[in-house]
Motif scaffolding. Structure first.
Motif, PDB file in Angstrom:
ATOM      1  N   UNK B  48      37.275  39.575  36.385  1.00 32.22           N
ATOM      2  CA  UNK B  48      38.244  39.070  35.406  1.00 32.22           C
ATOM      3  C   UNK B  48      37.498  38.284  34.352  1.00 32.22           C
ATOM      4  N   UNK B  49      37.690  38.622  33.113  1.00 35.02           N
ATOM      5  CA  UNK B  49      37.070  37.865  32.035  1.00 35.02           C
ATOM      6  C   UNK B  49      38.105  37.665  30.937  1.00 35.02           C
ATOM      7  N   UNK B  50      37.788  36.772  30.037  1.00 36.74           N
ATOM      8  CA  UNK B  50      38.697  36.596  28.904  1.00 36.74           C
ATOM      9  C   UNK B  50      38.362  37.573  27.778  1.00 36.74           C
ATOM     10  N   UNK B 448      30.687  35.150  32.170  1.00 41.86           N
ATOM     11  CA  UNK B 448      31.914  34.443  32.497  1.00 41.86           C
ATOM     12  C   UNK B 448      32.898  35.333  33.235  1.00 41.86           C
ATOM     13  N   UNK B 450      34.905  36.283  36.541  1.00 36.94           N
ATOM     14  CA  UNK B 450      35.358  35.868  37.871  1.00 36.94           C
ATOM     15  C   UNK B 450      35.329  37.095  38.767  1.00 36.94           C
ATOM     16  N   UNK B 451      34.898  36.929  39.995  1.00 34.96           N
ATOM     17  CA  UNK B 451      34.888  38.062  40.922  1.00 34.96           C
ATOM     18  C   UNK B 451      35.906  37.851  42.012  1.00 34.96           C
TER      19      UNK B 451
END
Lengths: 473, 473
Positions: B48-50, B448, B450-451
């Motif tokens: 998940x990234x922005x 940046x 998230x895993x």
């Protein structure tokens, strides 16, 4: 972290409006207490098993370090290092009985956390509320460090650190620091700090800690973390958990019988033994613990240099250090039972240690079998003041002010109610499982949990907020 | 594992009906190849990234050991240890240009994997298909170990182990073992084993490995895993990845400049150096690797005892051992470039090493700058046969059969097409990022992520199947 800050403000506003009659302001308990960067430093978790109806729905929330099992819905909530254990949620098709009336459950019950901020709270799903049997609601509420929400829907409440609400529905209430409430329903009430209060249909028990003693053990501070012996005790051990959570495949290096479950997120060290039908929950902490058959260590409990003989219950948040427990001892929520090297604590068979009891020894102490124990105990003299044989309590059938406690009603009902509950817990945990009695409980079912790990956005405008996640079977 | 077995049967049926004209039976490539218990032994992941529009939707699938980034939908699919990298999916509002025609993208593009079984496959999202610009579809298909599906929607296909389909839309095709296809569109075609085939509008290149050589390096077996030097190479290193995946917080113990990204699921060991603007993707494997500025190591690539000077590209699945690469060398998919201790391989600036090239030295070898290299090379004599200076290739404008290759059309177009693509890759990876040229790429954005880690049911009738998971922003 704009969205996280907004979310905290949203919760504060909602708690404050609910508690306006008390002029309560949640701000100093919500802000500055947890550094914002912590909100991205810890992963969230959810457990998946074939035994529990699953449904997770996380929307516009931060879930840092939290754990979910069962059917859990959070929206606009901060759930920080909180364990949400939904393994006793009612299932579709169950029959729910309340005060003799039975009715069917139409949909799987869900825990719904909405517009709330929960810090290191334990939520367990065994709910009793007949008015909302399919939704266990936590709304517009805040709870502090190591509070327990046990089968207790709450709305518009503030639960101070180390407090417990147990099988009680709360509307617009403040529960004080280290207070325990098991009272059916509470509306617009403020329970002072250090109050231990059980109220059944036919009995009532109340004990209040002296302020000086309470402050020494746990003190709620404005704009800062709580302080005191209890806080130091748990905070000094939190790094031991770090390695457990940092490993993707933690397996304690001990023998675990096939009918017992040691949660993958428990900390187990030293010379620890796990007997048959034992349940060790996540975030339980065991060092040199001898866990006899049918014993359990629930979430946030600590068992150190101690031996639990058989079918003993260590409720959520209870701590047992340098102690021996005979068979079927019940240690209630957030108890702190601390013998010391050379000053052991011995608790005889069938004792009921009331929730939030503090035993912190300055001499060796032996508690007679079949006693009820409460309050603050350092020595034999204190024990004398703070205990009563079960048999004597059962005889009481009047209102008494016994030094530091107030009791009303039927002692027999209190004792038998407790004993019934203890049996229910042991059965639910699988303590009674045998080759003949095949009824399984958490100990037998707890192996086969999948743990799914989730993180929030690490950058951008949603930094600290988790994406919307929906999980169904 | 009943549901998992049913799912495998479902996929086999759908692949077989699509490939009926070839009398193809997917059974021996689907069954017995992966022990069923592996399907619960490995976690799945999503990032998940922005920076990327996220949307994951996993329904009735097994995703063991797989990784997803971007907008990914899987239903009724087995995606085993497969990397699905959706970081170049088209976004809503993008303009998509194909052969001079431009049109707007209306919704974020998604990778959709449906009724398919993919084994250790790499899927990268840079799709070119103008007919379905918002859905990158993989349906009714199977792929074997270490196949690459690169920007290539496929339907009703079988991709054999170590094959690559690159920017090619496939319908009802069989792609042979270690074959590489970059050919726009293919319908109802069977590409023989060991075929390297590039077909542009104005050129065509084809090389075929001799069977004896191919079998030595990679051999597809019925009812068993593939065998050969390539398989041994990757399988003998898989345990190194185990520790990386077993740790919840793997951080390589090396200095990573702030403008570079080393994926948390890369394996990095030995005396390894990471320069500026470097991208190391998940499941890349680096030991004693000197990664100069702007270089990259894509998924499933291996760089061992080697130095990459600057802006070098190591495409998905490429292996570089005991080698030196000058500036801007392109090493294509699944290349196996192996110098040996005392027999180094040196590749001059600007070389294009065609996808699926095998260089396995028996003497030291130096490849002149600005060469195109293909095929199977052990020594200087082989190199002579299997290379041509870029400048000479650019002059070719006719059909030739040059020993082991077939070439048609414009050499200039092939070279310039490649060079354009290399520049696009370097730009997308962020190799050209400077304080002046702030255009970021994967190297700058890759920190940046998230895993989130997911597991299937471990017991019950859905054992091995993941719950339905939907994740949105």
């Amino acid at each position: 972290m704009k969205q996280v800050e907004k979310l905290i403000d949203r919760v504060i506003n909602r708690v404050n409006i609910n508690l306006r009659e008390f002029n309560f302001d949640a701000t100093p308990y919500a802000k500055k207490v947890i550094p914002l960067k912590q909100m991205i430093n810890f992963d969230g978790f959810y457990g998946i098993t074939s035994h529990h109806p699953i449904h997770f729905n996380f929307i516009h929330s931060n879930l840092a370090g939290s754990y979910f099992l069962g059917k859990c819905i959070t929206d606009h909530a901060l759930v920080y290092k909180t364990d949400v254990r939904g393994d006793e949620l009612k299932k579709k098709g169950d029959d729910f009985t309340y005060q003799g009336t039975s009715f069917p459950i139409d949909t799987d019950e869900a825990i719904r956390i909405c517009d709330s901020y929960l810090i290191k709270t334990l939520i367990h799903s065994f709910s009793h509320d007949p008015e909302s049997p399919e939704e266990f609601l936590i709304r517009n509420s805040m709870s502090g460090f190591y509070a327990n929400i046990h089968g207790s829907p709450i709305e518009g409440c503030y639960l101070a650190p180390f407090s417990t609400v147990d099988l009680t529905t709360l509307h617009s209430c403040i529960i004080g620091t280290f207070s325990y409430v098991c009272a059916g329903d509470l509306y617009h009430a403020q329970v002072p700090d250090g109050t231990i209060w059980l109220k059944g249909d036919t009995f009532e028990f109340k004990y209040t800690f002296e302020k000086a003693i309470l402050d020494k053990y746990i003190n709620n501070n404005l704009d800062a973390r709580p302080t005191g012996i209890l806080m130091d005790f748990v905070e000094s051990r939190k790094y031991d958990f770090q390695a457990v959570f940092d490993s993707a495949t933690n397996k304690p290096d001990i023998n675990v019988p096939s009918q017992s479950a040691v949660n993958r997120y428990a900390y187990v060290a030293g010379d620890t033994t796990i007997g048959e039908n034992v349940l060790i929950s996540q975030r339980a902490y065991l060092v040199n613990a001898w866990m006899g058959p049918g014993t359990n260590a629930q979430e946030n409990s600590y068992i150190i240099n101690s031996r639990l003989e058989k079918n003993d219950i260590t409720a959520h948040g209870a701590k047992i250090i340098n102690a021996w427990l005979g068979e079927k001892v019940f240690v209630g929520f957030n108890c702190f039972l601390q013998g010391k090297p050379g000053l052991p604590l011995s608790i005889g068979q069938g004792c009921i240690i009331m929730p939030h009891t503090i035993i912190d020894l300055e001499e060796p102490l032996e508690i007679q079998a079949e006693s009820v124990v409460w309050g603050y105990i350092q020595n034999k003299a204190d024990l004398e003041q703070n205990s009563i044989p079960l048999s004597e309590l059962k005889k009481i059938n009047k209102d008494i002010e016994h030094k530091n406690i107030m009791f009303k009603g039927s002692g027999k009902d209190l004792v038998e109610g407790f004993q019934q509950r203890i049996d229910n817990i042991l059965e639910a945990n699988g303590a009674y499982f045998t080759n003949e009695n095949k009824k399984t409980g958490h100990a037998q079912k707890g192996h086969s949990i999948s743990y799914n790990i989730i993180q929030p956005y690490l950058t951008g405008k949603n930094k600290g907020i988790f994406p919307s996640i929906s999980i169904r079977p």
